[in-house]
Write a protein that holds these residues in place. Structure first.
Motif, PDB file in Angstrom:
ATOM      1  N   ALA A  28       0.831  -1.214   0.000  1.00 61.23           N
ATOM      2  CA  ALA A  28       0.000   0.000   0.000  1.00 61.23           C
ATOM      3  C   ALA A  28       0.862   1.260   0.000  1.00 61.23           C
ATOM      4  O   ALA A  28       0.535   2.241  -0.678  1.00 61.23           O
ATOM      5  CB  ALA A  28      -0.944  -0.006   1.202  1.00 61.23           C
ATOM      6  N   GLY A  29       1.977   1.234   0.729  1.00 60.29           N
ATOM      7  CA  GLY A  29       2.811   2.433   0.859  1.00 60.29           C
ATOM      8  C   GLY A  29       3.354   2.930  -0.464  1.00 60.29           C
ATOM      9  O   GLY A  29       3.138   4.086  -0.846  1.00 60.29           O
ATOM     10  N   TRP A  30       4.051   2.061  -1.184  1.00 57.41           N
ATOM     11  CA  TRP A  30       4.651   2.535  -2.439  1.00 57.41           C
ATOM     12  C   TRP A  30       3.591   2.825  -3.499  1.00 57.41           C
ATOM     13  O   TRP A  30       3.750   3.752  -4.298  1.00 57.41           O
ATOM     14  CB  TRP A  30       5.726   1.560  -2.958  1.00 57.41           C
ATOM     15  N   LEU A  32       0.649   4.056  -2.853  1.00 61.81           N
ATOM     16  CA  LEU A  32       0.095   5.368  -2.491  1.00 61.81           C
ATOM     17  C   LEU A  32       1.031   6.494  -2.941  1.00 61.81           C
ATOM     18  O   LEU A  32       0.585   7.502  -3.511  1.00 61.81           O
ATOM     19  CB  LEU A  32      -0.135   5.421  -0.978  1.00 61.81           C
ATOM     20  N   LEU A  33       2.325   6.313  -2.704  1.00 61.77           N
ATOM     21  CA  LEU A  33       3.277   7.357  -3.103  1.00 61.77           C
ATOM     22  C   LEU A  33       3.259   7.558  -4.611  1.00 61.77           C
ATOM     23  O   LEU A  33       3.283   8.686  -5.111  1.00 61.77           O
ATOM     24  CB  LEU A  33       4.699   6.978  -2.653  1.00 61.77           C
TER      25      LEU A  33
ATOM     26  N   TYR B  13      11.609  11.554  -2.776  1.00 58.13           N
ATOM     27  CA  TYR B  13      10.583  11.136  -3.735  1.00 58.13           C
ATOM     28  C   TYR B  13       9.192  11.188  -3.094  1.00 58.13           C
ATOM     29  O   TYR B  13       8.230  11.678  -3.692  1.00 58.13           O
ATOM     30  CB  TYR B  13      10.899   9.718  -4.226  1.00 58.13           C
ATOM     31  N   ALA B  14       9.127  10.702  -1.843  1.00 58.33           N
ATOM     32  CA  ALA B  14       7.834  10.609  -1.157  1.00 58.33           C
ATOM     33  C   ALA B  14       7.189  11.975  -0.944  1.00 58.33           C
ATOM     34  O   ALA B  14       5.970  12.078  -0.873  1.00 58.33           O
ATOM     35  CB  ALA B  14       7.998   9.891   0.177  1.00 58.33           C
ATOM     36  N   VAL B  30      11.711   0.719  -7.574  1.00 57.06           N
ATOM     37  CA  VAL B  30      10.941   0.292  -6.398  1.00 57.06           C
ATOM     38  C   VAL B  30       9.887  -0.748  -6.784  1.00 57.06           C
ATOM     39  O   VAL B  30       9.642  -1.704  -6.046  1.00 57.06           O
ATOM     40  CB  VAL B  30      10.299   1.516  -5.695  1.00 57.06           C
ATOM     41  N   ARG B  37      10.733  -1.484  -1.708  1.00 62.04           N
ATOM     42  CA  ARG B  37       9.295  -1.323  -1.450  1.00 62.04           C
ATOM     43  C   ARG B  37       9.044  -1.258   0.045  1.00 62.04           C
ATOM     44  O   ARG B  37       8.254  -0.455   0.530  1.00 62.04           O
ATOM     45  CB  ARG B  37       8.519  -2.499  -2.034  1.00 62.04           C
ATOM     46  N   ALA B  40       9.893   2.004   1.510  1.00 57.50           N
ATOM     47  CA  ALA B  40       8.904   3.055   1.214  1.00 57.50           C
ATOM     48  C   ALA B  40       7.586   2.820   1.933  1.00 57.50           C
ATOM     49  O   ALA B  40       6.739   3.713   2.008  1.00 57.50           O
ATOM     50  CB  ALA B  40       8.659   3.130  -0.296  1.00 57.50           C
ATOM     51  N   ALA B  41       7.412   1.623   2.493  1.00 56.96           N
ATOM     52  CA  ALA B  41       6.096   1.199   2.977  1.00 56.96           C
ATOM     53  C   ALA B  41       5.485   2.140   4.006  1.00 56.96           C
ATOM     54  O   ALA B  41       4.284   2.390   3.990  1.00 56.96           O
ATOM     55  CB  ALA B  41       6.176  -0.220   3.539  1.00 56.96           C
ATOM     56  N   ASP B  42       6.316   2.673   4.917  1.00 57.68           N
ATOM     57  CA  ASP B  42       5.767   3.476   6.020  1.00 57.68           C
ATOM     58  C   ASP B  42       5.760   4.973   5.744  1.00 57.68           C
ATOM     59  O   ASP B  42       5.268   5.751   6.566  1.00 57.68           O
ATOM     60  CB  ASP B  42       6.572   3.212   7.303  1.00 57.68           C
ATOM     61  N   LEU B  43       6.315   5.375   4.614  1.00 59.43           N
ATOM     62  CA  LEU B  43       6.485   6.810   4.377  1.00 59.43           C
ATOM     63  C   LEU B  43       5.176   7.607   4.303  1.00 59.43           C
ATOM     64  O   LEU B  43       5.161   8.762   4.716  1.00 59.43           O
ATOM     65  CB  LEU B  43       7.327   7.041   3.111  1.00 59.43           C
ATOM     66  N   PRO B  44       4.090   7.032   3.792  1.00 58.66           N
ATOM     67  CA  PRO B  44       2.848   7.840   3.790  1.00 58.66           C
ATOM     68  C   PRO B  44       2.294   8.096   5.191  1.00 58.66           C
ATOM     69  O   PRO B  44       1.372   8.900   5.344  1.00 58.66           O
ATOM     70  CB  PRO B  44       1.868   6.983   2.977  1.00 58.66           C
ATOM     71  N   LEU B  49      -2.423   5.176   6.380  1.00 59.38           N
ATOM     72  CA  LEU B  49      -2.514   3.815   5.853  1.00 59.38           C
ATOM     73  C   LEU B  49      -3.537   2.985   6.635  1.00 59.38           C
ATOM     74  O   LEU B  49      -4.258   2.176   6.063  1.00 59.38           O
ATOM     75  CB  LEU B  49      -1.133   3.143   5.881  1.00 59.38           C
TER      76      LEU B  49
END
Lengths: 175, 98
Positions: A28-30, A32-33, B13-14, B30, B37, B40-44, B49
């Motif tokens: 979901a994270g990547w 979403l980005l 990037y995020a 990615v 991946r 990047a998973a926790d960046l939002p 989430l």
């Protein structure tokens, strides 16, 4: 927890919610980005991510085991985003079908080379409006019509901007 | 895979601070790289989430829609109109009306 994505998808196809949760945590994270770089409205992006995993829950059985799960997920996510954008704008006709089956990974492979060298620099010099069109049509493989609904501009404008981007990049590279 | 974007590059990037050419390279990488991946998973942000996950679960738990409703969804008819679907009456106007 160490199951492959392909294993998770077959568990999801059997109705395993826990497998859906693990897949969500991984992807979901990547997703979403990446969607956020194509749509400035965070609410629409949230909805598209939600739609993506609902679609995964319902369609996991249609995933072919030899495919790449991440590319498959991105294909769904991009379609869901388009769908949300289309619903948000005035929906004109029930007959406006979505073009199925976008292949993303092959284009991505080609674009890896873009960063290095003149083409990357020429790209970065384009205006944000032109870059958005190039991103949608070249990188994401969308049609002019799909690009139009994603960006909220007429399809004719998409084509004009694409031609302008191409011309500017060629001029840039020729000098 | 030999090259990986740095954690700083993924963070930039995020928050949309990279030039397109670099952003596209990161996306391409990615998409095919499990460790990146996960980076990047926790960046939002966990709260965002989790909220999306809750909304997803709600729909997963909802009763399956009829074939007609799903078909209407697939062609872009908004959800709130799908429930009241009935065969269209003959109309002078093209397109659909409520």
């Amino acid at each position: 927890v160490d199951s492959s994505d392909t294993d998770l998808l077959s568990a999801i196809a059997d109705g395993d919610r826990n497998a859906l949760r693990i897949l969500y945590e991984r992807h979901a994270g990547w997703l979403l980005l990446r969607l956020s770089r194509r749509c400035g409205d965070p609410d629409v992006v949230n909805e598209a991510v939600q739609d993506t995993f609902v679609a995964v829950w319902r369609r996991a059985a249609s995933f072919r085991a030899e495919g790449e799960p991440a590319a498959w997920l991105w294909g769904i996510a991009l379609r869901r985003l388009l769908d949300r954008m289309r619903r948000r704008s005035r929906w004109e006709s029930v007959a406006e079908w979505i073009q199925p089956g976008v292949v993303v990974s092959a284009e991505d492979e080609v674009m890896v080379g873009v960063e290095h060298g003149d083409a990357g620099a020429a790209l970065d010099r384009l205006s944000p409006e032109l870059k958005a069109v190039v991103q949608a049509m070249v990188l994401d493989g969308l049609t002019a019509r799909e690009t139009a609904s994603l960006l909220g501009i007429p399809a004719g404008t998409v084509k004009t901007r694409m031609m302008r981007a191409r011309r500017l990049m060629l001029e840039d590279l020729a000098t | 895979m030999t090259w990986h974007p740095s954690a700083d590059a993924i963070s930039a990037y995020a928050i949309n601070r990279l030039p397109s050419s670099q952003a596209w390279s990161i996306e391409a990488h990615v998409a095919g790289c499990d460790p990146c991946r996960r980076a990047a998973a926790d960046l939002p942000g966990a709260a965002r989430l989790e909220a999306i996950w809750e909304a997803t679960l709600e729909q997963v738990d909802a009763p399956r829609r009829s074939v007609v409703e799903m078909a209407l969804g697939a062609v872009g008819v908004p959800e709130h109109l799908r429930g009241s679907w009935r065969p269209p009456r003959r109309s002078r106007f093209p397109g659909w009306r409520r």
